[in-house]
Write a protein that holds these residues in place. Structure first.
Motif, PDB file in Angstrom:
ATOM      1  N   LEU A 158     -51.733  26.153  22.357  1.00  0.00           N
ATOM      2  CA  LEU A 158     -51.303  25.016  23.332  1.00  0.00           C
ATOM      3  C   LEU A 158     -51.482  26.920  24.137  1.00  0.00           C
ATOM      4  N   TYR A 159     -50.378  27.686  23.865  1.00  0.00           N
ATOM      5  CA  TYR A 159     -50.794  28.861  24.472  1.00  0.00           C
ATOM      6  C   TYR A 159     -52.528  29.472  25.021  1.00  0.00           C
ATOM      7  N   LEU A 216     -61.034  25.662  20.208  1.00  0.00           N
ATOM      8  CA  LEU A 216     -60.099  24.818  19.477  1.00  0.00           C
ATOM      9  C   LEU A 216     -60.676  23.515  19.016  1.00  0.00           C
ATOM     10  N   ALA A 256     -55.747  27.340  25.012  1.00  0.00           N
ATOM     11  CA  ALA A 256     -55.744  26.972  25.344  1.00  0.00           C
ATOM     12  C   ALA A 256     -55.350  26.914  27.346  1.00  0.00           C
ATOM     13  N   LEU A 257     -54.277  27.609  27.720  1.00  0.00           N
ATOM     14  CA  LEU A 257     -53.992  27.635  28.684  1.00  0.00           C
ATOM     15  C   LEU A 257     -54.290  28.116  29.563  1.00  0.00           C
ATOM     16  N   ILE A 299     -49.370  24.268  17.112  1.00  0.00           N
ATOM     17  CA  ILE A 299     -49.076  23.536  17.806  1.00  0.00           C
ATOM     18  C   ILE A 299     -48.686  24.824  19.076  1.00  0.00           C
ATOM     19  N   PRO A 300     -47.401  25.165  19.322  1.00  0.00           N
ATOM     20  CA  PRO A 300     -47.679  26.059  20.771  1.00  0.00           C
ATOM     21  C   PRO A 300     -48.551  27.482  20.400  1.00  0.00           C
TER      22      PRO A 300
END
Length: 98
Positions: free
Chosen positions: A61-62, A79, A64-65, A57-58
């Motif tokens: 998220l990293y 993704l 994607a950001l 998950i992290p």
């Protein structure tokens, strides 16, 4: 001159996919060795699977950001691959009600 690297080649793109494949291999290996019998005690294998899934998950998220604003199309495709890999790793667990 700036070169644009494909997001799929980034470690933050490949790590979740690899982690999902390892999680899937753990489940399939257990099925091959022990079968589909339910055990009350989860054991090390189940905890390893849980950690592999949760740790993605992290990283996702990293990824994607970091890359979504730069290359939205390629990042979205990557993704999507990551989510498909997670679903493939989760499918046997949910289907067998473990």
């Amino acid at each position: 001159m700036t070169t644009t690297h494909s997001p799929i080649r980034q470690p933050s793109a490949l790590a979740p996919i690899a982690m999902s494949l390892v999680a899937l291999a753990l489940v399939l290996g257990r099925i091959a060795l022990v079968g589909t019998a339910y055990e009350a005690d989860e054991g090390a294998l189940a905890h390893t699977w849980q950690l592999l899934i949760a740790a993605q998950i992290p990283i996702m998220l990293y990824f994607a950001l970091r890359y979504l604003p730069r290359q939205p199309r390629q990042t979205s495709l990557t993704l999507t691959l990551q989510v498909i890999a997670v679903l493939a790793a989760c499918a046997p667990v949910f289907l067998l009600h473990w």
